[in-house]
Design a protein around this motif. Structure first.
Motif, PDB file in Angstrom:
ATOM      1  N   ILE A  11       0.834  -0.865   0.310  1.00 23.58           N
ATOM      2  CA  ILE A  11       0.026  -0.439  -0.390  1.00 23.58           C
ATOM      3  C   ILE A  11       0.778   0.960   0.423  1.00 23.58           C
ATOM      4  N   ILE A  18       0.909  -6.219   0.620  1.00 26.38           N
ATOM      5  CA  ILE A  18      -0.112  -6.710   0.770  1.00 26.38           C
ATOM      6  C   ILE A  18       0.684  -8.845  -0.220  1.00 26.38           C
ATOM      7  N   PRO A  37      -9.993 -16.990   0.574  1.00 29.42           N
ATOM      8  CA  PRO A  37     -10.692 -16.170   1.582  1.00 29.42           C
ATOM      9  C   PRO A  37     -10.470 -14.651   1.508  1.00 29.42           C
ATOM     10  N   SER A  40      -7.503 -12.248   1.144  1.00 27.55           N
ATOM     11  CA  SER A  40      -6.342 -12.336   0.636  1.00 27.55           C
ATOM     12  C   SER A  40      -5.347 -12.157  -0.288  1.00 27.55           C
ATOM     13  N   GLY A  41      -5.868 -10.509  -0.918  1.00 32.97           N
ATOM     14  CA  GLY A  41      -5.633  -9.773  -1.818  1.00 32.97           C
ATOM     15  C   GLY A  41      -6.155 -10.022  -3.904  1.00 32.97           C
ATOM     16  N   LYS A  42      -7.047 -10.715  -3.189  1.00 36.43           N
ATOM     17  CA  LYS A  42      -6.876 -11.200  -4.887  1.00 36.43           C
ATOM     18  C   LYS A  42      -7.625  -9.343  -5.212  1.00 36.43           C
ATOM     19  N   SER A  43      -8.339  -8.423  -4.694  1.00 29.34           N
ATOM     20  CA  SER A  43      -8.258  -7.137  -5.805  1.00 29.34           C
ATOM     21  C   SER A  43      -7.828  -6.449  -5.317  1.00 29.34           C
ATOM     22  N   TYR A  55      -1.313   1.676  -5.166  1.00 30.49           N
ATOM     23  CA  TYR A  55      -0.253  -0.185  -4.742  1.00 30.49           C
ATOM     24  C   TYR A  55       1.130   0.724  -5.172  1.00 30.49           C
ATOM     25  N   GLN A  87     -14.982  -4.886  -8.409  1.00 31.71           N
ATOM     26  CA  GLN A  87     -15.344  -5.473  -7.578  1.00 31.71           C
ATOM     27  C   GLN A  87     -16.347  -5.141  -7.053  1.00 31.71           C
TER      28      GLN A  87
HETATM   29  N1  LIG Z   1      -5.499   0.707   0.122  1.00 34.26           N
HETATM   30  C1  LIG Z   1      -5.790  -0.117   0.988  1.00 34.26           C
HETATM   31  N2  LIG Z   1      -5.537   0.919   1.667  1.00 34.26           N
HETATM   32  C2  LIG Z   1      -5.598   0.025   3.215  1.00 34.26           C
HETATM   33  N3  LIG Z   1      -5.450  -1.305   3.445  1.00 34.26           N
HETATM   34  C3  LIG Z   1      -5.932  -2.344   2.116  1.00 34.26           C
HETATM   35  C4  LIG Z   1      -6.064  -1.606   0.533  1.00 34.26           C
HETATM   36  N4  LIG Z   1      -5.991  -2.469  -0.076  1.00 34.26           N
HETATM   37  C5  LIG Z   1      -6.311  -3.671   0.692  1.00 34.26           C
HETATM   38  N5  LIG Z   1      -6.303  -3.301   1.790  1.00 34.26           N
HETATM   39  C6  LIG Z   1      -5.949  -4.186   2.717  1.00 34.26           C
HETATM   40  O1  LIG Z   1      -5.089  -5.521   2.059  1.00 34.26           O
HETATM   41  C7  LIG Z   1      -5.796  -7.079   2.108  1.00 34.26           C
HETATM   42  C8  LIG Z   1      -6.580  -6.931   1.315  1.00 34.26           C
HETATM   43  O2  LIG Z   1      -7.484  -6.615   0.343  1.00 34.26           O
HETATM   44  P1  LIG Z   1      -8.291  -7.386  -0.403  1.00 34.26           P
HETATM   45  O3  LIG Z   1      -7.124  -7.374  -1.760  1.00 34.26           O
HETATM   46  O4  LIG Z   1      -9.107  -6.417  -0.841  1.00 34.26           O
HETATM   47  O5  LIG Z   1      -8.430  -8.311  -0.755  1.00 34.26           O
HETATM   48  P2  LIG Z   1      -9.969  -9.695  -1.310  1.00 34.26           P
HETATM   49  O6  LIG Z   1      -9.797  -9.025  -2.865  1.00 34.26           O
HETATM   50  O7  LIG Z   1      -9.328 -10.624  -1.205  1.00 34.26           O
HETATM   51  O8  LIG Z   1     -10.706  -9.813  -0.473  1.00 34.26           O
HETATM   52  C9  LIG Z   1      -6.617  -6.469   2.802  1.00 34.26           C
HETATM   53  O9  LIG Z   1      -6.291  -6.625   4.942  1.00 34.26           O
HETATM   54  C10 LIG Z   1      -6.967  -5.353   2.865  1.00 34.26           C
HETATM   55  O10 LIG Z   1      -7.714  -3.739   4.378  1.00 34.26           O
END
Ligand SMILES: Nc1ncnc2c1ncn2[C@@H]1O[C@H](COP(=O)(O)OP(=O)(O)O)[C@@H](O)[C@H]1O
Ligand SMILES: [Mg+2]
Lengths: 251, 490
Positions: A11, A18, A37, A40-43, A55, A87
């Protein structure tokens, strides 16, 4: 088509890492599912591929048809054929869906040095794609995603994907918020786009989408790493036993 | 306008390199009347061959002006203007009172062509459907250069000419209406304008006539250190209708130029006037040099019952804008409308809005204001809606939306509401929004560049107002807005 090698991303704001080294290769014509789950970092992976500047990539590389994708701006990646179905699609107030579609299609054509679409040609394409996805004329006149139901938003995403004809489609939880009928419409829309020149990465938390969009390869992402890769039966196994085995394995 | 160092510092770094109208036309010109004095006023009046009463009217205004103080209530700041350093007269030499297009300096015609103004009637005729023809009055510095379609308008009974010509040819009409909406002492800049107004347009639409085409005036400031004081007067007699559009450009100059116009509209019973402005005066360059000070008084008088006046403005230029097109809703059932898009980028300062003064029974008004702020600009909407004791059932609806692009700009909304009649119904809605990072990223992911994304979102934001513009100008206005916002992101 897409080669991700040892990708580390954090981040930008607080430097929390992440993605801890993701490796993934998707060839043209293949559909890969990424399951895992929540959290896990998919998005994050999908955003990093699209070039969101929240990022930072600290290590590794991403090649898109041999080109270093990390050097490209988000709009360049889009024009090169990378599409992300969000999403959570974003509302664009005041901009009719139709207007947005036209602007996006022409922006990409311009970036690729192709001529602008004529209005009749554009209308023909929109009508055909919208008809297939059960998107009404009324919806096309409404501002993009503003006041759309969950299902309408997802259909609007797939409509954009159909019209932009990307080479690489990344779909982030496209099944969430869909009832069974909408899921079928959306899946049919996605399946229609499958073809030898196109690659797809389908991110999902649940297996049910994969009954409709049958993947060639299934990966499990846990805590920012791909911890298991298999065929479509892996999805069924996950459905039965949950992620617990893999989450523990990654820990 | 003198380039005091302070001026340059104050109107700093206006990031509008793309100002495409910033060319200077190299023509022989005559400039005179430096400094503000009785001599200047007499010189000016003589140059224009004005009758005695007009000269006296000007001199009276000058005397009053000399007693007045510059106002400071608007949310704009700029150094004191030295009126003695200004020239009050500039005229392209060869074109004083041209009789036909052939007498006009070809350089000048080339300038208008560059500006995209269809001066030559043949061109207009060749290119456009008869229904969409636009009659143009072009004002270059202090002089109205040419008015097109005059003959045809005359057939319909419509008078469309420069105000200078009207003073000579239609003195009764001018005397009756000039200063009847904006009194000589209305405000500082209006008084100044009354003393030294240079040129502008005059429109008279007789009873029951629907003006057969759009009327349009293009104002251009070319000369250096020259103030432009345009004066426009539009009269719609009973049951008449007219739609009028003004466009404005100026060359890129290092120094500030003053533009202090007065526009008066009079609508009698059942008449309608639609007045649209696309204002694109030079906003100054990115090093903080130049730009127009646009201090304008525009007011419409709905004098008759069921009359209607509608102001539509797209304001993208000028270093400083101080402008409140207003409606006096005197007639029963009269209606006033104000549709505004004000775009501020760089270090531009805008303080603009409207006044709807309800005097007549059942009068109604509608205000739609869309303010866009980018860069380091300040954009203030200032609006007054008031109902007089006798204005029973007066109604107003105000919608005031602000869009912010970036972190360093400001948007302010200052509504004043005064009601002396209990049956008046005034509604006010205001929103402020930002173009979010998520919206930008979403658009970029679809292949739009940052500039395309901003233009798309902004066009969505201003749509309600763009729709009010005459078709011919809507597209131009949209483009102008995009150009004005170039460089506002990233
Ligand atoms: N821009 C961001 N700011 C703060 N935390 C983030 C950000 N993007 C992702 N995270 C954190 O990173 C982790 C992975 O998030 P994400 O990629 O959305 O997971 P998924 O899509 O698999 O549910 C989570 O703990 C989320 O809170
Ligand atoms: Mg997610």
């Amino acid at each position: 088509m897409l080669e991700i090698k040892n990708l580390h991303a954090r981040i930008a704001e607080d430097h929390t890492e992440i993605l801890h080294g993701v490796d993934l290769t998707v060839n043209a014509g293949e559909v890969h599912a990424i399951m895992g789950p929540n959290g896990s970092g998919k998005s994050t992976l999908s955003y990093v591929l699209a070039g969101k500047d929240d990022y930072e990539v600290t290590e590794g590389e991403v090649l898109f048809n041999g080109r270093n994708m990390l050097d490209m701006s988000p709009d360049e990646r889009a024009a090169a054929g990378m599409f992300l179905a969000f999403q959570y699609p974003i509302e664009i107030p005041g901009v009719a869906t139709m207007e947005f579609l036209k602007t996006a299609m022409n922006a990409q054509r311009k970036a690729r040095g192709e001529p602008q679409l004529s209005i009749p040609d554009f209308m023909k394409r929109v009508k055909e794609a919208a008809g297939f996805l059960n998107v009404s004329m009324d919806m096309l006149k409404r501002p993009l995603n503003v006041g759309f139901s969950g299902g309408e938003k997802k259909r609007a995403e797939i409509l954009q994907m159909s019209l932009l004809e990307p080479k690489l489609c990344v779909l982030d939880e496209t099944d969430s918020g869909l009832d069974i009928d909408a899921l079928r419409i959306v899946s049919d829309g996605v399946n229609k786009l499958r073809g030898p020149d196109r690659a797809m990465v389908v991110i999902t938390h649940y297996q049910r989408l994969l009954d409709h969009i049958v993947p060639d390869v299934v990966h499990v992402l846990s805590k920012g790493r791909i911890v298991k890769t298999g065929d479509k039966d892996l999805a069924l196994e996950l459905e039965k036993n949950g992620y617990a085995d893999y989450v523990d394995a990654a820990a | 306008m003198p380039a005091v160092q302070e001026t340059i510092d104050r109107v700093k770094a206006i990031d509008v390199d793309q100002y495409k109208y910033g060319f200077v036309t190299d023509i022989d010109s005559e400039r005179g009347a430096k400094g503000l004095s009785e001599e200047t006023v007499r010189f000016l009046s003589a140059k224009k061959d004005e009758p005695e009463w007009m000269t006296e009217w000007r001199l009276d205004a000058l005397r009053r002006f000399q007693q007045m103080e510059e106002p400071d209530w608007a949310r704009v700041s700029y150094p004191k203007i030295d009126f003695d350093e200004l020239y009050y007269w500039a005229s392209p030499k060869s074109v004083e009172g041209p009789k036909s297009l052939d007498e006009v300096d070809p350089e000048l015609l080339a300038t208008y062509e560059k500006l995209g103004i269809p001066l030559r009637e043949q061109e207009v005729l060749a290119g456009v459907e008869p229904k969409n023809r636009v009659a143009v009055d072009a004002v270059f510095d202090s002089v109205s250069v040419v008015t097109t379609f005059k003959e045809e308008l005359k057939k319909a009974g419509v008078i469309f000419c420069s105000i200078s010509e009207a003073v000579r040819e239609y003195p009764d009409l001018v005397r009756k209406y000039l200063g009847s909406v904006v009194p000589v002492t209305d405000n500082y800049y209006a008084t100044l304008n009354s003393a030294v107004f240079s040129d502008g347009s005059f429109v008279y639409v007789p009873e029951g006539v629907r003006c057969p085409m759009e009327l349009s005036t293009y104002f251009r400031i070319n000369e250096q250190n020259t103030g432009q004081f345009e004066r426009t007067l539009i009269i719609a007699e009973k049951g008449a209708y007219v739609s009028y559009l003004e466009g404005c450009t100026a060359p890129q100059r290092d120094e500030n130029q003053l533009h202090a116009a007065v526009v008066e509209l009079v609508a009698l019973d059942d008449a309608e006037i639609k007045y649209s402005t696309v204002q694109n005066w030079f906003p100054g360059d990115k090093d903080g040099k130049g730009g127009i000070y646009n201090f304008v008084t525009k007011r419409g008088d709905c004098r008759g019952k069921n009359s209607k006046i509608s102001w539509t403005q797209v304001e993208t230029g000028s270093a400083i804008t101080w402008k409140y097109p207003s409606c006096i809703l005197r007639g029963e059932n009269s209606r006033g409308e104000f549709y505004s898009i004000a775009v501020a980028n760089g270090y531009q300062q805008i303080d603009s809005g409207t006044k709807m003064i309800h005097l007549g029974k059942n009068s109604s008004s509608r205000i739609i204001s869309k303010g866009i702020s980018a860069g380091k600009s300040q954009n203030t909407y200032r609006g007054l809606v008031s109902a007089h004791r006798k204005a029973s059932n007066a109604r107003n609806f105000t919608q005031c939306d602000s869009l912010l692009i970036g972190q360093d700009c400001g948007a302010h909304t200052v509504p004043y509401i005064e009601s002396k009649n209990a049956s008046a119904q005034f509604e006010h809605e205001a929103t402020t929004s930002k173009i979010s990072d998520d919206q930008m990223f979403y658009c970029l992911q679809r292949g739009l560049t940052e500039e395309e994304a901003v233009a798309l979102i902004v066009n969505g934001f201003v749509k309600d107002v763009i729709q009010q513009l005459p078709m011919e100008f809507a597209v131009e206005a949209q483009k102008l807005i995009s150009i004005s916002l170039e460089g506002s992101v990233g």
